[in-house]
Motif scaffolding. Structure first.
Motif, mmCIF file in Angstrom:
data_model
loop_
_atom_site.group_PDB
_atom_site.id
_atom_site.type_symbol
_atom_site.label_atom_id
_atom_site.label_comp_id
_atom_site.label_asym_id
_atom_site.label_seq_id
_atom_site.Cartn_x
_atom_site.Cartn_y
_atom_site.Cartn_z
ATOM 1 N N THR A 1 -2.328 9.947 -10.449
ATOM 2 C CA THR A 1 -1.565 11.169 -10.209
ATOM 3 C C THR A 1 -0.458 10.787 -9.227
ATOM 4 O OG1 THR A 1 -2.886 11.745 -8.297
ATOM 5 C CG2 THR A 1 -3.639 12.562 -10.440
ATOM 6 N N PHE A 2 0.458 11.703 -8.980
ATOM 7 C CA PHE A 2 1.547 11.378 -8.072
ATOM 8 C C PHE A 2 1.025 11.125 -6.660
ATOM 9 C CE2 PHE A 2 5.386 12.738 -5.507
ATOM 10 C CZ PHE A 2 6.073 11.561 -5.728
ATOM 11 N N ALA A 3 0.058 11.926 -6.240
ATOM 12 C CA ALA A 3 -0.501 11.756 -4.895
ATOM 13 C C ALA A 3 -1.091 10.355 -4.736
ATOM 14 C CB ALA A 3 -1.571 12.817 -4.636
ATOM 15 N N ARG A 4 -1.829 9.925 -5.740
ATOM 16 C CA ARG A 4 -2.458 8.602 -5.646
ATOM 17 C C ARG A 4 -1.404 7.505 -5.770
ATOM 18 N NH1 ARG A 4 -7.294 9.806 -9.946
ATOM 19 N NH2 ARG A 4 -7.611 11.964 -9.258
ATOM 20 N N TYR A 5 -0.415 7.739 -6.631
ATOM 21 C CA TYR A 5 0.646 6.738 -6.769
ATOM 22 C C TYR A 5 1.379 6.543 -5.447
ATOM 23 C CZ TYR A 5 5.161 4.682 -7.543
ATOM 24 O OH TYR A 5 6.250 3.877 -7.413
ATOM 25 N N GLU A 6 1.691 7.633 -4.788
ATOM 26 C CA GLU A 6 2.426 7.532 -3.525
ATOM 27 C C GLU A 6 1.680 6.664 -2.521
ATOM 28 O OE1 GLU A 6 3.430 11.761 -2.497
ATOM 29 O OE2 GLU A 6 5.363 10.826 -2.083
ATOM 30 N N LEU A 7 0.385 6.853 -2.452
ATOM 31 C CA LEU A 7 -0.418 6.071 -1.520
ATOM 32 C C LEU A 7 -0.433 4.600 -1.935
ATOM 33 C CD1 LEU A 7 -2.200 5.830 0.898
ATOM 34 C CD2 LEU A 7 -4.128 6.672 -0.451
ATOM 35 N N LEU A 8 -0.596 4.379 -3.222
ATOM 36 C CA LEU A 8 -0.607 3.016 -3.740
ATOM 37 C C LEU A 8 0.725 2.317 -3.440
ATOM 38 C CD1 LEU A 8 -3.137 2.061 -5.180
ATOM 39 C CD2 LEU A 8 -2.005 2.452 -7.370
ATOM 40 N N ALA A 9 1.821 3.029 -3.675
ATOM 41 C CA ALA A 9 3.145 2.452 -3.458
ATOM 42 C C ALA A 9 3.351 2.173 -1.963
ATOM 43 C CB ALA A 9 4.224 3.397 -3.985
ATOM 44 N N LEU A 10 2.913 3.101 -1.144
ATOM 45 C CA LEU A 10 3.064 2.906 0.298
ATOM 46 C C LEU A 10 2.324 1.649 0.753
ATOM 47 C CD1 LEU A 10 4.094 4.063 2.980
ATOM 48 C CD2 LEU A 10 1.918 5.286 3.194
ATOM 49 N N LEU A 11 1.116 1.492 0.260
ATOM 50 C CA LEU A 11 0.326 0.318 0.634
ATOM 51 C C LEU A 11 0.970 -0.966 0.136
ATOM 52 C CD1 LEU A 11 -3.289 1.651 -0.049
ATOM 53 C CD2 LEU A 11 -2.254 1.142 2.171
ATOM 54 N N SER A 12 1.589 -0.885 -1.044
ATOM 55 C CA SER A 12 2.161 -2.102 -1.616
ATOM 56 C C SER A 12 3.361 -2.603 -0.803
ATOM 57 C CB SER A 12 2.574 -1.853 -3.068
ATOM 58 O OG SER A 12 3.770 -1.104 -3.128
ATOM 59 N N PHE A 13 3.925 -1.715 0.013
ATOM 60 C CA PHE A 13 5.052 -2.130 0.845
ATOM 61 C C PHE A 13 4.612 -2.455 2.272
ATOM 62 C CE2 PHE A 13 7.492 0.472 -2.300
ATOM 63 C CZ PHE A 13 8.136 -0.612 -2.866
ATOM 64 N N ALA A 14 3.368 -2.180 2.581
ATOM 65 C CA ALA A 14 2.891 -2.465 3.928
ATOM 66 C C ALA A 14 2.723 -3.978 4.099
ATOM 67 C CB ALA A 14 1.558 -1.750 4.178
ATOM 68 N N ARG A 15 2.929 -4.433 5.315
ATOM 69 C CA ARG A 15 2.850 -5.862 5.660
ATOM 70 C C ARG A 15 1.759 -6.616 4.901
ATOM 71 N NH1 ARG A 15 6.614 -7.729 6.186
ATOM 72 N NH2 ARG A 15 8.143 -7.444 7.831
ATOM 73 N N ASN A 16 0.516 -6.216 5.139
ATOM 74 C CA ASN A 16 -0.605 -6.926 4.531
ATOM 75 C C ASN A 16 -1.333 -6.076 3.498
ATOM 76 O OD1 ASN A 16 -1.293 -5.154 6.445
ATOM 77 N ND2 ASN A 16 -2.390 -6.595 7.755
ATOM 78 N N GLY A 17 -0.619 -5.078 2.973
ATOM 79 C CA GLY A 17 -1.244 -4.227 1.966
ATOM 80 C C GLY A 17 -2.319 -3.310 2.512
ATOM 81 N N SER A 18 -2.312 -3.076 3.815
ATOM 82 C CA SER A 18 -3.303 -2.151 4.373
ATOM 83 C C SER A 18 -2.703 -1.307 5.482
ATOM 84 C CB SER A 18 -4.517 -2.925 4.895
ATOM 85 O OG SER A 18 -4.277 -3.419 6.189
ATOM 86 N N LEU A 19 -3.226 -0.112 5.635
ATOM 87 C CA LEU A 19 -2.760 0.833 6.646
ATOM 88 C C LEU A 19 -3.936 1.679 7.114
ATOM 89 C CD1 LEU A 19 0.514 2.388 5.116
ATOM 90 C CD2 LEU A 19 0.372 0.890 7.114
ATOM 91 N N PRO A 20 -3.871 2.156 8.361
ATOM 92 C CA PRO A 20 -4.864 3.141 8.793
ATOM 93 C C PRO A 20 -4.649 4.444 8.020
ATOM 94 C CG PRO A 20 -3.718 2.155 10.682
ATOM 95 C CD PRO A 20 -2.976 1.754 9.454
ATOM 96 N N MET A 21 -5.698 5.159 7.751
ATOM 97 C CA MET A 21 -5.610 6.446 7.055
ATOM 98 C C MET A 21 -4.582 7.352 7.734
ATOM 99 S SD MET A 21 -8.505 6.532 4.903
ATOM 100 C CE MET A 21 -8.928 8.259 4.787
ATOM 101 N N LYS A 22 -4.686 7.444 9.042
ATOM 102 C CA LYS A 22 -3.818 8.332 9.806
ATOM 103 C C LYS A 22 -2.344 7.962 9.620
ATOM 104 C CE LYS A 22 -2.424 11.228 12.945
ATOM 105 N NZ LYS A 22 -2.232 12.633 12.531
ATOM 106 N N LYS A 23 -2.077 6.662 9.587
ATOM 107 C CA LYS A 23 -0.705 6.201 9.413
ATOM 108 C C LYS A 23 -0.180 6.618 8.038
ATOM 109 C CE LYS A 23 2.815 3.535 10.748
ATOM 110 N NZ LYS A 23 3.627 3.900 11.921
#
Lengths: 169, 169
Positions: B56-78
Motif C-alpha cells: 500500500t502507499f503507507a507501506r511503500y513510503e516506509l520502505l522507500a524511506l528505509l532504502s534511502f537511510a544510511r544503513n537501511g535502518s531507522l528508529p520507529m520514532k524517526k
DNA sequence: GCAATATACTAGGACATCCAATGGTCGGTG
DNA sequence: CACCGACCATTGGATGTCCTAGTATATTGC
C-alpha cells in the motif's frame, strides 16, 4: 503537528530521486508528495474545527451538500457521485448522521431502489453553524498566498479534468 | 473512477459559497477542496500500481524511506517524524511489512526504549522495483502541465513551511 | 542515588475508505 | 407479461489514521 523539522523531507526525497538516476521524475514526485502532505495538514485543521460540532469532514461534506440541494434531500447514489466517494462511504456517513438526528432516510416516491437522504432541521442548523466556523477558522486564513489560490484552482482544475473527473470548461 | 461528471462539483460549490454571502472565502474553499480531491485521485493511481507488489502507499513510503537511510535502518520514532504520521501508524506498517518479510525489528544498541526497523534484502529489492514502477506509471505522466509542477512545488512548499512543517529555506 | 519527568513503543478503540458479495427493484426485450 | 441484465443500497472484511492509555527505559534534578 510537532516541532518543525530542520529540513524539508520532500526536498530531501527529491534530492534522493535525482541522486539515484530518476532526475526526470524527481519534480513530479515531489509535487505529488507535497499534495499528499498538504492534504494531511488541511484535513487535520478542518477536523479540529469540526470536532466541537460532533462532525468529521466526511459527515460535514454530506451535510453541506444536502444543505445546498433544492429541497435538502438527495438520493444516496447522487451524493456518492457528487462527493466522489464510494456508495458504501455514504451509507456509513448517513448511518452516523442519522444516529445524531441530523439527517433522515426516506423512500424515493417513484423508484423503490432509491433511498433519499434528507436534512432534519437540526441538521440544517448544524450545517450552517459548522460552515460558518470553517469559513472563519480555516478558509479565511488558508495559508496560501493570495495569488497562489487562483493558480492552485487552475492547476488542480486542469488536472482533475484531465483525470476524467468532469467534462465542462 | 466512474464516468466524468457533466459539471465540476468544486466549481459548483464555489458558486454556492458566493451565493450564500461567503464570497471572500469561496476561492480558498475551492482550492482546499481541490487539493482533497486531487490527493484522492493520485492516491488511487499509486495504489493501483503498488497492488501487484503487495504494497500500500503507507507501506511503500516506509520502505522507500528505509532504502534511502544510511544503513537501511531507522528508529520507529524517526520514521514517524520524517513521514509525518502517528507513531502507531508506523507500528502498524512495520507489523505488516515484517509479516511480509520486507523489514525486521531489532533493538537499538544503546537505547533500550528504541526499536530499529531494518530492510531485509527482499525489502530492498521490492523497494527498488516498486519505485521503478511508480516512476514509470505515475510520476512520469503525472497529469500536471510541465510548468505547473514547479508552481505546485513552490506554492505547496510555502504553505507547508508556513504551516510549521519544516524550517529551512 | 532516587524520585519525578520525559521518551519510545504497543494495544485497543473510533472512523473513514475501498472492495466483494448479497438482496431488492427497474426496465428493456422477446 | 415474464426474464435477465442494470442499478441501488447494505453488510462484512481489510487497511490506514488518529487518540488514549499502559509498559518499559532514559534523563533530570534535588
Amino acid at each position: 503537528m510537532g516541532t518543525p523539522l530542520p529540513r524539508d523531507p520532500i526536498a530531501d526525497a527529491r534530492r534522493n530521486w535525482e541522486d539515484h538516476g530518476w532526475a526526470e521524475v524527481a519534480a513530479p514526485m515531489a509535487a505529488i508528495t507535497a499534495i499528499m502532505r498538504t492534504q494531511q495538514i488541511l484535513l487535520a485543521r478542518i477536523e479540529v474545527v469540526l470536532k466541537p460540532f460532533g462532525l468529521t469532514f466526511a459527515r460535514y461534506e454530506l451535510l453541506a451538500l444536502l444543505s445546498f440541494a433544492r429541497n435538502g434531500s438527495l438520493p444516496m447514489k447522487k451524493a456518492s457521485t457528487l462527493l466522489q466517494v464510494h456508495l458504501t462511504s455514504i451509507t456509513n456517513a448517513v448511518d452516523r448522521l442519522q444516529d445524531a438526528g441530523l439527517v433522515r432516510r426516506s423512500p424515493h416516491p417513484t423508484d423503490g431502489r432509491t433511498t433519499l437522504v434528507e436534512l432534519t432541521s437540526e441538521g440544517r442548523t448544524l450545517a450552517k453553524r459548522s460552515t460558518t466556523a470553517l469559513n472563519a477558522e480555516v478558509f479565511s486564513a488558508s495559508g496560501f498566498g493570495p495569488g497562489d489560490i487562483d493558480q492552485l484552482i487552475r492547476i488542480l482544475g486542469d488536472f482533475r479534468r484531465n483525470a476524467g473527473d468532469f467534462m465542462d470548461s
